[in-house]
Enzyme design. Sequence first.
Site, short mmCIF file in Angstrom:
data_model
loop_
_atom_site.label_atom_id
_atom_site.label_comp_id
_atom_site.label_asym_id
_atom_site.label_seq_id
_atom_site.Cartn_x
_atom_site.Cartn_y
_atom_site.Cartn_z
N CYS A 63 -17.87 -10.66 5.88
CA CYS A 63 -19.05 -11.49 6.08
C CYS A 63 -18.64 -12.94 5.97
CB CYS A 63 -20.10 -11.17 5.03
SG CYS A 63 -21.67 -11.95 5.37
N THR B 120 8.47 -19.01 -16.43
CA THR B 120 8.61 -18.00 -17.49
C THR B 120 7.95 -16.70 -17.05
OG1 THR B 120 8.69 -19.72 -19.15
CG2 THR B 120 8.10 -17.52 -19.93
N GLN C 31 0.81 -1.23 0.00
CA GLN C 31 0.00 0.00 0.00
C GLN C 31 0.84 1.27 0.00
OE1 GLN C 31 -3.14 0.28 -0.58
NE2 GLN C 31 -3.81 -1.84 -0.30
C1 LIG Z 1 -3.50 -6.24 -1.66
C2 LIG Z 1 -2.51 -6.45 -0.60
C3 LIG Z 1 -1.71 -7.60 -0.57
C4 LIG Z 1 -1.87 -8.74 -1.55
O1 LIG Z 1 -1.44 -8.43 -2.84
P1 LIG Z 1 -1.91 -9.39 -4.04
O2 LIG Z 1 -1.13 -8.93 -5.21
O3 LIG Z 1 -3.39 -9.14 -4.22
O4 LIG Z 1 -1.62 -10.78 -3.64
C5 LIG Z 1 -0.78 -7.73 0.44
N1 LIG Z 1 -0.62 -6.76 1.36
C6 LIG Z 1 -1.35 -5.65 1.36
C7 LIG Z 1 -1.12 -4.61 2.41
C8 LIG Z 1 -2.33 -5.45 0.38
O5 LIG Z 1 -3.06 -4.35 0.40
#
Ligand SMILES: *Cc1c(COP(=O)(O)O)cnc(C)c1O
Length: 407
Positions: free
Chosen positions: A329, A241, A183
């Site tokens: 949920c 790959t 994030q």
């Molecule tokens: C979305 C998210 C992930 C997972 O990433 P993906 O590519 O969907 O596996 C891991 N950590 C955080 C903080 C995320 O927001």
Amino acid sequence: MSERVVYMDNNATTRVAPEVVEEMLPYFSELYGNPSSMHSFGGQVGRKIAEARERIAALIGAQPEEIIFTSCGTESDSTAILSALQSQPGKRHVVTTRVEHPAVKNLCEHLDKLFGHKHRVTALPVDREGLLDLEQYEKSLTEDTAIVSVMWANNETGVIFPIEEMAALARERGILFHTDAVQAVGKIPINLAEVPVDFLSISGHKLHAPKGVGVLYVRKGTPFFPFLVGGHQERGRRGGTENVASIIGLGKACELAAQRMNVENTKVRALRDKLEAGLLEKIPHALRNGHKDKRLPNTTSVSFEFVEGEAILLHLDRYGICASSGSACTSGSLEPSHVLRAMGVPFTMAHGSIRFSLSVYNTEEEVDFVLDKLPPIIANLRELSPFWQAEHRGAVGGAGCKCSCSS
Ligand SMILES: *Cc1c(COP(=O)(O)O)cnc(C)c1O
């Protein structure tokens, strides 16, 4: 569903930037070579992957050789934590937090099953604002600690942890440090030349690249065990790959993110602040979740007392407004999220939590639209809630349900 879409769920996934799509397209059609091939038709693809690696490294202050392409953020998280435990078989303690994404949280809870022996996991608590206690963190580090895994920024509240200080404390003790920066990358400046983390996870689809591509940064010299053992791709650190087009897209997305970092921190922040302030002002008995300043510029989590998050989302959906709720949920019961529970958000508040996460594609007009539509939705739902009635109207509440849901 309404014709119009007001997309404010960018922490769940983002729109692939048009510039990214454009950069990817040739690699689905005429440039379909395998980067591992000896011929120059494949070689030109390999050069483009090398360029993507450089663009990604530049965004986070890393060296290109420290970038390993993976299939997603979840794979990057797993690879880092499992590698640290495999490379130090004598150490069986992991330090993490109570507010990690399931990609880290659930993995840490499954270590005993995966390895067939006991691990100790310290999941550090957070306070009411979502912050960690650094003294408590320092005390949790032991001789037996193999790795610390702490997210850079929280996906639900946007709260930012002091990764630089935390990584330095681990480094002093010779403990490996991983951060899930899915994030944070692209939203806040990151310079790994100054932050001593050993592993860092990125996911493409959280920063306007496609779903199904990620990166694990591994600092030079860090012991490493591959998660996928196979061909010599990624210099033997991740077989399989390459997802060529997506990798090239992620490179372009990182270049765009570097250019747009100040937009994220000015325009997006201003829109988020306007939305948050407007909601808190227009809607009584509402509160913000997470520290006001130590936060990503694009995220706001707001709780509305005595309403169900899911009900709010359904009403917003009729206007094409996309957000998410702070509850999951599962098995028919709406449990407030582990993040809000760890923060001690009261039950009556946690059930009615909504996260809005913005991007550079949002407009002020969209923020005004949400500020126009959401207050009457909350007022109407509260009219239907016996608990709201009992608390604020002096009426006698309905029988049974303690959670203000309609069942
Ligand atoms: C979305 C998210 C992930 C997972 O990433 P993906 O590519 O969907 O596996 C891991 N950590 C955080 C903080 C995320 O927001």
